[in-house]
Design an enzyme around this catalytic site. Sequence first.
Site, short mmCIF file in Angstrom:
data_model
loop_
_atom_site.label_atom_id
_atom_site.label_comp_id
_atom_site.label_asym_id
_atom_site.label_seq_id
_atom_site.Cartn_x
_atom_site.Cartn_y
_atom_site.Cartn_z
N PHE A 1 0.85 -1.19 0.00
CA PHE A 1 0.00 0.00 0.00
C PHE A 1 0.89 1.24 0.00
CE2 PHE A 1 -4.63 0.81 0.76
CZ PHE A 1 -5.11 -0.35 0.17
N GLN B 1 -8.36 14.63 3.10
CA GLN B 1 -7.59 13.82 2.14
C GLN B 1 -8.30 13.66 0.79
OE1 GLN B 1 -6.80 9.33 2.70
NE2 GLN B 1 -4.80 10.30 2.85
N HIS C 1 -8.13 11.30 -2.47
CA HIS C 1 -7.58 10.00 -2.90
C HIS C 1 -7.19 10.13 -4.37
CE1 HIS C 1 -7.31 5.73 -3.76
NE2 HIS C 1 -7.48 5.46 -2.48
N LEU D 1 -14.58 5.06 -5.60
CA LEU D 1 -13.19 4.73 -5.31
C LEU D 1 -12.68 3.55 -6.12
CD1 LEU D 1 -10.82 5.39 -3.37
CD2 LEU D 1 -11.60 3.48 -2.00
N GLU E 1 -6.68 1.76 -3.66
CA GLU E 1 -5.22 1.84 -3.76
C GLU E 1 -4.61 0.46 -3.94
OE1 GLU E 1 -3.52 4.89 -1.25
OE2 GLU E 1 -2.12 3.42 -0.46
N ARG F 1 -0.66 9.45 -0.41
CA ARG F 1 -1.79 9.93 -1.21
C ARG F 1 -1.72 11.41 -1.54
NH1 ARG F 1 -6.62 6.46 1.73
NH2 ARG F 1 -6.05 4.53 0.68
N HIS G 1 -11.86 12.07 0.02
CA HIS G 1 -11.96 10.70 0.52
C HIS G 1 -12.07 10.58 2.04
CE1 HIS G 1 -11.42 6.39 0.53
NE2 HIS G 1 -10.27 6.45 1.18
N ARG H 1 -3.29 10.64 5.96
CA ARG H 1 -3.42 9.25 6.40
C ARG H 1 -2.85 8.30 5.37
NH1 ARG H 1 -7.11 5.13 5.33
NH2 ARG H 1 -8.65 6.40 4.24
C1 LIG Z 1 -15.04 3.91 -0.45
C2 LIG Z 1 -14.12 3.86 0.75
C3 LIG Z 1 -13.09 2.92 0.83
C4 LIG Z 1 -12.24 2.87 1.93
N1 LIG Z 1 -11.24 1.92 1.96
C5 LIG Z 1 -10.46 1.83 3.06
C6 LIG Z 1 -9.49 0.79 3.19
O1 LIG Z 1 -9.35 -0.09 2.33
N2 LIG Z 1 -8.72 0.75 4.30
C7 LIG Z 1 -8.85 1.67 5.30
O2 LIG Z 1 -8.12 1.57 6.29
N3 LIG Z 1 -9.77 2.66 5.21
C8 LIG Z 1 -10.58 2.75 4.13
N4 LIG Z 1 -11.53 3.75 4.06
C9 LIG Z 1 -11.76 4.60 5.23
C10 LIG Z 1 -12.54 3.84 6.29
O3 LIG Z 1 -13.39 2.90 5.68
C11 LIG Z 1 -13.39 4.74 7.16
O4 LIG Z 1 -12.63 5.83 7.61
C12 LIG Z 1 -13.89 3.97 8.37
O5 LIG Z 1 -14.52 2.77 7.95
C13 LIG Z 1 -14.85 4.78 9.19
O6 LIG Z 1 -15.40 3.94 10.17
P1 LIG Z 1 -16.27 4.53 11.35
O7 LIG Z 1 -16.62 3.40 12.21
O8 LIG Z 1 -15.56 5.68 11.95
O9 LIG Z 1 -17.58 5.13 10.64
P2 LIG Z 1 -18.63 4.51 9.60
O10 LIG Z 1 -18.33 3.15 9.17
O11 LIG Z 1 -18.82 5.56 8.56
O12 LIG Z 1 -19.96 4.42 10.47
C14 LIG Z 1 -20.62 5.57 10.93
C15 LIG Z 1 -21.85 5.15 11.71
O13 LIG Z 1 -22.43 6.27 12.33
C16 LIG Z 1 -23.84 6.24 12.18
N5 LIG Z 1 -24.33 7.62 12.24
C17 LIG Z 1 -23.79 8.74 11.68
N6 LIG Z 1 -24.56 9.80 11.98
C18 LIG Z 1 -25.59 9.35 12.75
C19 LIG Z 1 -26.72 9.97 13.35
N7 LIG Z 1 -26.98 11.29 13.25
N8 LIG Z 1 -27.57 9.18 14.06
C20 LIG Z 1 -27.37 7.85 14.17
N9 LIG Z 1 -26.31 7.22 13.59
C21 LIG Z 1 -25.45 7.97 12.91
C22 LIG Z 1 -24.04 5.57 10.84
O14 LIG Z 1 -25.32 4.99 10.79
C23 LIG Z 1 -22.93 4.51 10.85
O15 LIG Z 1 -23.38 3.36 11.50
C24 LIG Z 1 -12.40 3.80 2.97
C25 LIG Z 1 -13.43 4.73 2.91
C26 LIG Z 1 -14.27 4.79 1.81
C27 LIG Z 1 -15.34 5.84 1.76
#
Ligand SMILES: Cc1cc2nc3c(=O)[nH]c(=O)nc-3n(C[C@H](O)[C@H](O)[C@H](O)COP(=O)(O)OP(=O)(O)OC[C@H]3O[C@@H](n4cnc5c(N)ncnc54)[C@H](O)[C@@H]3O)c2cc1C
Length: 559
Positions: A114, A227, A229, A239, A242, A273, A337, A372
């Site tokens: 990566f 960031q 991407h 996306l 990577e 990135r 991203h 990141r």
């Molecule tokens: C397309 C994509 C690909 C990625 N690929 C990678 C990768 O390969 N490797 C890597 O390390 N990172 C990757 N990332 C980044 C990483 O996936 C995210 O930063 C990470 O998963 C975020 O996790 P989280 O638990 O913080 O939030 P999320 O998984 O976004 O979850 C947020 C939660 O909060 C809840 N929520 C939000 N607002 C409210 C509200 N007002 N009321 C009730 N619930 C609410 C939602 O329902 C959800 O359950 C990627 C991101 C994207 C967008």
Amino acid sequence: MTHDHDVLVLGAGLAGMRAGLEAARNGANVAIVSKVHPIRSHSSAAQGGINAALGEGDTWESHAFDTVKGSDYLADQDAVEIMTQEAPRDIIEFEHMGVIFYRAPDGKLGTRAFGGASQARTYFVGDITGQALLVTLYDQILKAGVKVYEEWFATKLVMENGACRGLVALEMLTGELHVLRSKAVVVASGGLGRLYEPSTNALMCTGDGYSLAYRAGAPLMDMAMVQYHPTTLAGSGFLMTEAARGEGAYLLNSEGDRFMKRYAPNKMELAARDVTSRAEATEIAEGRGINGNVLLDLRHLGPDVILRKLPQIHEMALDYLGIDMIKEPVPVRPGMHYQMGGIKTDVNGATIVPGLYAAGEVACVSVHGGNRLGANSLLDTIVFGRRSGQASAQYAAQTVRSTAGEDLLEAEQARLQGLLDRPYTGETCAGLRLELATMMDEKVGLYRSDAGLHEALDKLREFRRRYENVAVGDKSRVFNQALTFVLELGYLLDCGETIIRDALIRKESRGAHTHVDYPERNDADWMVHTLLTHRGAEDPEIAQLPVTITRWKPEVRTY
Ligand SMILES: Cc1cc2nc3c(=O)[nH]c(=O)nc-3n(C[C@H](O)[C@H](O)[C@H](O)COP(=O)(O)OP(=O)(O)OC[C@H]3O[C@@H](n4cnc5c(N)ncnc54)[C@H](O)[C@@H]3O)c2cc1C
């Protein structure tokens, strides 16, 4: 209605569910609130993988150094040390929970390369790593008896005597408002990608938690660090992981040249990135792009690698552009991203507000600093999700529960009714969000200037005024997304304002923050975090904190 728990987790992505599981293991009565079904959280979109120094010859020190260098020396090194030291055990725990990570032909866990990493240390499940982790964690949550309020939308944090003691949420199915009372709250509500257009982020990534915590008194740190991407699909902004470059894909300009040799002669396509995105932008600006894009060429990898290890992006390019990447290169461009900044926490997820914790993308520990590294975010969610779950449960064990009740419910009900009662003026939520997001991309994107940022702040003030005129078209109670979209736009406005203000403060270029008026990194003045604290109608209070350096002094950053 009111409901009582010890620890409430806002968000059911990887960070939230990991926090909930750990709080339950520590004896707390836990509930998770999520506006979407847990396994639809944006974590499920993570494709490429998750980092850990687990392989032979790899060390946590090497992972930590790569992370610190990737962050452009803005990450707090004590937090990076914790994350990289604890990574291997967390990955193995997930394997034991049931995640079927890719195994190399010798039967051991296999890795892929990566960006910005000196070793191949990214563990993965095809190009659906996030989904595999999330589904497994959801099983564990159910097994641990954690209550999930799914499709409940949080509108407010409950504050009592300066401490956070719960939240108010709208049950989407019925339109009923509820007060959820607790002793501690962990905000794990994910990122704010929809503030930008285009973005790789799901429609639900609207920065709710940044705004809720900010308004409850928790400072937001390093919000300027947004960031881009390097490889998002032309047109849609989806996306192209990577991992494609990790498996060996090339970036080409209109002359068929692997231009990264001029920007990152050693790492080439696998530079960090921020470096790669800026290189693409330069190629495009100097006339070597193709309709505002560059090309991602996978053809030499062959159909076997593409179909076995990258099936999802193969299908996306085919579905959305009609391009078969086995035969043709795919047009890509830099796109928004990830948010490196967020709610300032310590290494146990605690904010300065008693009872309020944060983890995942919404939090800023800070392990990503100015930029990141790919596959470090999933790691951040599970390491600091676990730690905040434990800390919040321990805090809850010594705290009394909220006594908030009907009066709070009535006040919040009246606020929402006020939104529903607004007359139609022609201002639409979707229209205003698109204007805001396009403006953020143009003026607060890959390149910033003082003039552009001041214009952006003026625009934001105008958008806030216009927001007061946005009517809610749907007046019904059942699944009123017109109402939640308006609430989300309110959260996005707070996020936009804090990003613009933070970008105006930082008079240098570091990581993702490229300031054309101050093009150099300036360690003498800016090896600091910047924090914004909400002060009602007044401008936010600005503070600075030194960056924690344990063993890696800032160096010139080349790849
Ligand atoms: C397309 C994509 C690909 C990625 N690929 C990678 C990768 O390969 N490797 C890597 O390390 N990172 C990757 N990332 C980044 C990483 O996936 C995210 O930063 C990470 O998963 C975020 O996790 P989280 O638990 O913080 O939030 P999320 O998984 O976004 O979850 C947020 C939660 O909060 C809840 N929520 C939000 N607002 C409210 C509200 N007002 N009321 C009730 N619930 C609410 C939602 O329902 C959800 O359950 C990627 C991101 C994207 C967008």
